[in-house]
Scaffold this motif. Structure first.
Motif, PDB file in Angstrom:
ATOM      1  N   LEU A  31       0.805  -1.231   0.000  1.00  0.00           N
ATOM      2  CA  LEU A  31       0.000   0.000   0.000  1.00  0.00           C
ATOM      3  C   LEU A  31       0.839   1.283   0.000  1.00  0.00           C
ATOM      4  O   LEU A  31       0.546   2.194  -0.786  1.00  0.00           O
ATOM      5  CB  LEU A  31      -1.003  -0.048   1.149  1.00  0.00           C
ATOM      6  N   PRO A  32       1.894   1.399   0.823  1.00  0.00           N
ATOM      7  CA  PRO A  32       2.741   2.604   0.730  1.00  0.00           C
ATOM      8  C   PRO A  32       3.418   2.723  -0.639  1.00  0.00           C
ATOM      9  O   PRO A  32       3.596   3.841  -1.150  1.00  0.00           O
ATOM     10  CB  PRO A  32       3.791   2.381   1.831  1.00  0.00           C
ATOM     11  N   TYR A  35       0.834   4.063  -2.920  1.00  0.00           N
ATOM     12  CA  TYR A  35       0.674   5.509  -2.637  1.00  0.00           C
ATOM     13  C   TYR A  35       1.822   6.287  -3.268  1.00  0.00           C
ATOM     14  O   TYR A  35       1.610   7.313  -3.940  1.00  0.00           O
ATOM     15  CB  TYR A  35       0.628   5.732  -1.122  1.00  0.00           C
ATOM     16  N   GLY A  39      -0.137   7.783  -5.996  1.00  0.00           N
ATOM     17  CA  GLY A  39      -0.933   8.680  -5.148  1.00  0.00           C
ATOM     18  C   GLY A  39      -1.315   9.961  -5.856  1.00  0.00           C
ATOM     19  O   GLY A  39      -2.470  10.400  -5.793  1.00  0.00           O
ATOM     20  N   THR A  43      -5.041  11.355  -6.815  1.00  0.00           N
ATOM     21  CA  THR A  43      -5.495  12.681  -6.385  1.00  0.00           C
ATOM     22  C   THR A  43      -6.028  13.464  -7.586  1.00  0.00           C
ATOM     23  O   THR A  43      -7.101  14.095  -7.511  1.00  0.00           O
ATOM     24  CB  THR A  43      -4.324  13.456  -5.739  1.00  0.00           C
ATOM     25  N   ASP A  62      -7.145   5.885   2.562  1.00  0.00           N
ATOM     26  CA  ASP A  62      -7.122   6.473   1.223  1.00  0.00           C
ATOM     27  C   ASP A  62      -5.758   6.208   0.584  1.00  0.00           C
ATOM     28  O   ASP A  62      -4.925   5.548   1.198  1.00  0.00           O
ATOM     29  CB  ASP A  62      -7.431   7.988   1.282  1.00  0.00           C
ATOM     30  N   VAL A  63      -5.600   6.726  -0.616  1.00  0.00           N
ATOM     31  CA  VAL A  63      -4.289   6.570  -1.268  1.00  0.00           C
ATOM     32  C   VAL A  63      -3.662   7.930  -1.577  1.00  0.00           C
ATOM     33  O   VAL A  63      -2.829   8.045  -2.464  1.00  0.00           O
ATOM     34  CB  VAL A  63      -4.413   5.731  -2.570  1.00  0.00           C
ATOM     35  N   PHE A  64      -4.078   8.941  -0.794  1.00  0.00           N
ATOM     36  CA  PHE A  64      -3.550  10.285  -1.039  1.00  0.00           C
ATOM     37  C   PHE A  64      -2.442  10.664  -0.066  1.00  0.00           C
ATOM     38  O   PHE A  64      -1.862  11.733  -0.159  1.00  0.00           O
ATOM     39  CB  PHE A  64      -4.673  11.335  -0.943  1.00  0.00           C
ATOM     40  N   SER A  65      -2.225   9.819   0.938  1.00  0.00           N
ATOM     41  CA  SER A  65      -1.187  10.113   1.935  1.00  0.00           C
ATOM     42  C   SER A  65      -0.635   8.790   2.441  1.00  0.00           C
ATOM     43  O   SER A  65      -1.284   7.745   2.304  1.00  0.00           O
ATOM     44  CB  SER A  65      -1.786  10.900   3.110  1.00  0.00           C
ATOM     45  N   LEU A  66       0.546   8.858   3.051  1.00  0.00           N
ATOM     46  CA  LEU A  66       1.119   7.614   3.584  1.00  0.00           C
ATOM     47  C   LEU A  66       0.246   7.078   4.727  1.00  0.00           C
ATOM     48  O   LEU A  66      -0.047   5.884   4.779  1.00  0.00           O
ATOM     49  CB  LEU A  66       2.544   7.869   4.094  1.00  0.00           C
ATOM     50  N   SER A  69      -2.784   5.464   3.288  1.00  0.00           N
ATOM     51  CA  SER A  69      -2.551   4.171   2.621  1.00  0.00           C
ATOM     52  C   SER A  69      -2.291   3.062   3.643  1.00  0.00           C
ATOM     53  O   SER A  69      -2.741   1.930   3.464  1.00  0.00           O
ATOM     54  CB  SER A  69      -1.379   4.281   1.639  1.00  0.00           C
ATOM     55  N   LYS A 228      -5.896   6.173  10.329  1.00  0.00           N
ATOM     56  CA  LYS A 228      -5.276   7.388   9.784  1.00  0.00           C
ATOM     57  C   LYS A 228      -5.195   8.480  10.857  1.00  0.00           C
ATOM     58  O   LYS A 228      -4.185   9.188  10.971  1.00  0.00           O
ATOM     59  CB  LYS A 228      -6.079   7.885   8.572  1.00  0.00           C
TER      60      LYS A 228
END
Lengths: 267, 316
Positions: A31-32, A35, A39, A43, A62-66, A69, A228
C-alpha cells in the motif's frame, strides 16, 4: 491460563501463523508503494471529478497520503480477511471445533477448569492477532522505506495503532470465542461470528460511502479503529474504551456460560 | 470409603434452570419434553475393585460417566468420586482420575509421543506408567514418532489407554476400552487391569462386551433406559443365573416339573431339556434313579444373565 495449552495451540497454529504473517507483510508493503507510485494520479483523478471522493476514502483509508494508505491496509477486506483467519477462524473453532471432533473431552478430562481453558484460548487468540498486526505494520514500514516515503511516517504513533488494531480484532476474537463456547458444533459458531463481522463491516463501509448512513457507523466495531487519525496524531481514547468494553462483555458471557453448559457426548 | 458413590443421580436433557432456561422451557415444553437419560441412579463402587457398568447403547452409561467427570450437571441427586463432589470439585477429581472415552478422538497432527506428552503435562502428574504401558501394548518408540493420523484404529485405542493410565490414576474410568483391539492386545489389556488392581487402583469399566466384563469385573451394574436394573457380584450373578441342561436317558424320564429351581422342562424323544436356577442338588437328587446316558450343563454366561435381567426389566 495454562502454559501447556498455550504451547499446544502454538505448535498447532505456527505454520498457519507464519503463512498469514507473511501475507500481511506483503499486503502492508504494497500500500505505501502504491501511494508513492500512484498517489498523485489518484489525487488528480478525484479532483477531476471522474469518480466520487468517497470511493477513494473507504473506511477512513485512502491513497492520497502515507497515513491514509497504511490505514487502508487495516480496513481493506484483504487485511481484514487475513487477520480474521485467527480473530474469527481460530477463535470460533477453538472450542466448538474441538467439541465437534471430540478432542475437547480428552483435554477436559484433565484437571483443567473450563474457565482456564477459555482464558488460555483467548490469550492465544490475542497473541496471534498481536503478531499478525505487528506483521502488517512491519510490512507497511518496509514498504514506506522501500518507496522512499518513510519520513512522512510518525513512528511514535505506531504502538497506539498496533494496540487499537489488536483491540479491534481482539474484540472480534472475543465474540468468536464466546460463540464457540456456546455451541456444540463449529458451523453455528463460525456462521454467527462471520454474520456479525460482515454486518458490522457493511455498516462501516456504507457509512463512509453514503453520508446519510453515517448514523449506522457507531454500531460497527470497525468504526472504532481510526488508523489514519492515529497515525496523524489524533487518536480517540474513547475508541479504546469501546473496544475494551466489548471484549469484557464477551468474556463475561463466555465465563458465565461455558462452565454452566452441559457437554454431552459428541455426536 | 467408596471410590464412586451416586445417590439419586438423575439427568434429563432439555431440562433447563434459571430465568432464561425457564422461559425457554415454557416455549419448548409443548413440542419437546425433556429426555430422561438417567433416572435416580444409586451405585457405590468400592475402592480397589473392578466395577463393570453394563447396558445397551443409549442406556445411560456415558451420561453417568460424564456426570462423574463434571462434563454434565445433574438434574437431581448427587455424585461423589474419591470423596469429592462431582459438581463442586470436578477439577480435583480429574486430577486423580484417568479417563478413556468411547471411540476416543485424538489430535491427528501430533505424533503419538507429542500427544502423550501434552496430555501428561495437562494431567500435572508424572507419566510414571507410560513406559510399562507402551511395552505391554507394543507401542514402540518408532511408532510413537509417527503422526496420530497415520495410526490404525487399534493403535489409536492403545494410545487412548496409555493416555488414560500413564499418570497412574487412583481411579480409571474406561468406556469401551477394548474397542478395536485384537485378541492379543485385549489379553495384554486384561493383564494391565490385573496389575492396576493388584496396586489397589479402582477401575470403572463400561462395556457391552459381556464376556470381558465377566472376565475382569468384581461387581457388575446393569442399566437400562437410564435406570439401574441390577447391581451384584459378578460371581453371584453367574451363580444365580439359570443354566441350560440337556440329558439323554433310557427308560422313563425323570419327573422334574415339581423340583425346586427347575423350569422350562421339555420332553423329546429320549431326552429332556430344562433350566436350573441356584443349587443343582435338588436336580441331581431328582435324576438319581434315572438311567441317564448323557448330561450337558452349559456354563453360566453373563450374557444370558444380562438378557434375563433385560427381559425381566422390560416386562415389569
Amino acid at each position: 491460563m495454562n502454559g501447556a495449552i498455550l504451547r499446544h495451540v502454538w505448535r498447532l497454529q505456527r505454520t498457519k501463523l507464519a503463512i498469514v504473517s507473511t501475507a500481511l507483510i506483503i499486503w502492508g508493503f504494497l500500500l505505501p508503494v502504491i501511494y508513492a507510485r500512484f498517489g498523485s494520479q489518484f489525487t488528480a483523478l478525484v479532483e477531476s471529478g471522474l469518480f466520487p471522493e468517497q470511493f477513494a476514502r473507504v473506511g477512513g483509508g485512502d491513497v492520497f497520503s502515507l497515513a491514509g494508505s497504511i490505514a487502508l491496509g487495516f480496513i481493506h477486506p484483504i487485511g481484514i480477511i487475513l487477520t480474521s483467519v485467527f480473530a474469527v477462524g481460530f477463535s470460533a473453532s477453538a472450542v466448538a471445533g474441538e467439541r465437534q471432533r471430540g478432542t475437547l473431552e480428552v483435554a477436559l478430562a484433565r484437571p483443567i477448569s473450563r474457565r482456564v481453558l477459555y482464558l488460555s484460548l483467548l490469550a492465544a487468540s490475542f497473541g496471534f492477532i498481536a503478531i499478525c498486526i505487528a506483521a502488517l505494520l512491519a510490512g507497511s514500514v518496509s514498504g514506506a522505506t522501500f518507496a522512499g516515503v518513510v519520513k512522512e511516517l510518525a513512528f511514535r504513533n505506531l504502538p497506539l495503532l498496533w494496540l487499537n488494531s489488536v483491540l479491534l480484532f481482539g474484540a472480534l476474537a472475543a465474540i468468536a470465542l464466546a460463540a464457540s463456547v456456546s455451541f456444540d458444533r463449529l458451523t453455528p459458531a463460525l456462521g454467527l461470528t462471520l454474520g456479525i463481522v460482515i454486518a458490522m463491516y457493511v455498516l462501516e463501509v456504507l457509512g463512509s460511502l453514503w453520508p446519510a448512513a453515517e448514523v449506522l457507523q457507531p454500531y460497527s466495531l470497525f468504526h472504532y479503529l481510526k488508523a489514519k487519525a492515529i497515525l496523524t496524531g489524533f487518536a480517540a481514547p474513547f475508541d479504546v474504551v469501546v473496544l475494551s468494553s466489548v471484549i469484557l462483555l464477551a468474556m463475561v458471557w463466555a465465563l458465565v456460560v461455558f462452565p454452566r453448559r452441559d457437554l454431552a457426548a459428541p455426536s | 470409603m467408596n471410590a464412586i458413590e451416586t445417590v439419586g443421580l438423575t439427568k434429563y436433557y432439555g431440562h433447563r434452570s434459571g430465568l432464561v432456561g425457564s422461559l425457554l422451557k415454557r416455549v419448548r415444553a409443548s413440542t419437546s419434553p425433556p429426555i430422561r437419560a438417567l433416572e435416580s441412579l444409586d451405585i457405590a463402587v468400592r475402592e480397589g475393585e473392578v466395577f463393570g457398568f453394563l447396558g445397551p447403547n443409549g442406556s445411560g452409561k456415558s451420561t453417568t460417566i460424564r456426570l462423574l467427570l463434571g462434563f454434565l450437571h445433574p438434574t437431581a441427586g448427587r455424585g461423589r468420586v474419591l470423596g469429592l463432589d462431582t459438581t463442586r470439585d470436578s477439577v480435583p477429581i480429574r486430577r486423580r482420575v484417568g479417563y478413556l472415552p468411547s471411540g476416543i478422538a485424538l489430535y491427528d497432527t501430533l505424533t503419538g509421543e507429542q500427544l502423550l506428552d501434552y496430555l501428561g503435562e495437562l494431567s500435572g502428574r508424572p507419566a510414571s506408567r507410560r513406559a510399562e504401558l507402551c511395552e505391554r501394548l507394543e507401542l514402540s518408540a518408532h511408532t510413537l514418532k509417527r503422526l496420530v493420523r497415520d495410526y490404525s484404529r487399534g493403535m489409536r485405542q492403545k494410545v487412548g489407554i496409555v493416555q488414560a493410565l500413564q499418570h497412574d490414576p487412583e481411579l480409571a474410568i474406561l468406556d469401551e476400552p477394548t474397542e478395536g483391539l485384537d485378541p492379543l492386545m485385549q489379553r495384554a489389556f486384561y493383564e494391565i487391569l490385573d496389575t492396576l488392581k493388584a496396586a489397589g487402583r479402582t477401575i470403572f469399566f463400561s462395556s457391552h462386551v459381556l464376556s470381558e466384563v465377566e472376565r475382569v469385573c468384581d461387581r457388575v451394574a446393569i442399566v437400562r433406559e437410564g435406570r439401574l436394573v441390577a447391581l451384584e457380584e459378578t460371581a453371584g450373578l453367574l451363580a444365580r443365573r439359570k443354566r441350560n441342561i440337556m440329558m439323554r436317558f433310557t427308560g422313563p424320564p425323570p419327573r422334574l416339573e415339581d423340583v425346586s429351581g427347575i423350569t422350562n422342562v421339555e420332553h423329546g424323544d429320549g431326552y429332556v431339556t430344562c433350566r436350573v436356577e441356584g443349587s443343582v442338588r435338588p436336580f441331581l437328587a431328582a435324576i438319581a434313579d434315572a438311567a441317564v446316558v448323557d448330561l450337558t450343563i452349559e456354563p453360566a454366561r453373563l450374557e444370558e444373565a444380562f438378557l434375563e435381567f433385560y427381559d425381566e426389566a422390560k416386562s415389569t
